[in-house]
Design a protein around this motif. Structure first.
Motif, PDB file in Angstrom:
ATOM      1  N   GLY A 112       0.903  -1.037  -0.078  1.00  0.00           N
ATOM      2  CA  GLY A 112      -0.003   0.008   0.090  1.00  0.00           C
ATOM      3  C   GLY A 112       0.696   1.135  -0.123  1.00  0.00           C
ATOM      4  N   LYS A 164       3.143   2.342  -2.146  1.00  0.00           N
ATOM      5  CA  LYS A 164       3.234   2.808  -3.255  1.00  0.00           C
ATOM      6  C   LYS A 164       2.118   3.503  -3.856  1.00  0.00           C
ATOM      7  CE  LYS A 164       6.230  -0.371  -5.343  1.00  0.00           C
ATOM      8  NZ  LYS A 164       6.707  -1.455  -6.426  1.00  0.00           N
ATOM      9  N   ASP A 165       0.894   3.383  -3.292  1.00  0.00           N
ATOM     10  CA  ASP A 165      -0.262   4.065  -3.364  1.00  0.00           C
ATOM     11  C   ASP A 165      -0.148   5.443  -2.930  1.00  0.00           C
ATOM     12  OD1 ASP A 165      -1.328   1.870  -4.629  1.00  0.00           O
ATOM     13  OD2 ASP A 165      -2.356   1.112  -2.582  1.00  0.00           O
ATOM     14  N   TYR A 166       0.672   5.926  -2.200  1.00  0.00           N
ATOM     15  CA  TYR A 166       0.510   7.153  -1.369  1.00  0.00           C
ATOM     16  C   TYR A 166       1.913   7.937  -2.027  1.00  0.00           C
ATOM     17  CZ  TYR A 166      -2.916   5.179   1.411  1.00  0.00           C
ATOM     18  OH  TYR A 166      -4.219   4.631   1.867  1.00  0.00           O
ATOM     19  N   PRO A 189       4.145  10.614  -7.785  1.00  0.00           N
ATOM     20  CA  PRO A 189       4.618  10.134  -9.060  1.00  0.00           C
ATOM     21  C   PRO A 189       5.581  11.352  -9.469  1.00  0.00           C
ATOM     22  CG  PRO A 189       2.574  10.761  -9.708  1.00  0.00           C
ATOM     23  CD  PRO A 189       2.544  10.900  -8.201  1.00  0.00           C
TER      24      PRO A 189
END
Length: 95
Positions: free
Chosen positions: A5, A7-9, A12
């Motif tokens: 999870g 990587k979701d936060y 980019p």
């Protein structure tokens, strides 16, 4: 390996998404995650300047509350080391 999870936060890298090239800041977030996990070698390989940026930010924050002697000289040295590591790492990515 990064926790589930996380990587979701992460923010980019728009430079990488649009141009396909890493920016000088690519790897900083993942490096901090590795530091929190205790994987100091992986953090260094991901983004070497993390070891100068974190003390720099810590000193700047501490100087707000406590007057640290010679803070200007310390900050300048840490900033120069950080810039050198960031640029050196960035150049090595292209070699």
């Amino acid at each position: 390996m990064l926790p589930l999870g996380i990587k979701d936060y992460m923010i980019p890298c728009f430079s990488k998404q649009i141009l396909g090239l890493d920016c000088p800041g690519c790897g900083l977030q993942r490096s901090v995650v590795f530091l929190f996990q205790g994987d100091f070698i992986a953090a260094f390989h991901m983004y070497p300047a993390v070891y100068t940026i974190i003390p720099l930010l810590g000193l700047l924050l501490a100087d707000v509350f406590f007057k640290i002697p010679y803070i200007n000289k310390i900050v300048v040295v840490l900033m120069m080391l950080s810039v050198g590591l960031i640029l050196g790492n960035y150049i090595l990515k292209f070699i």
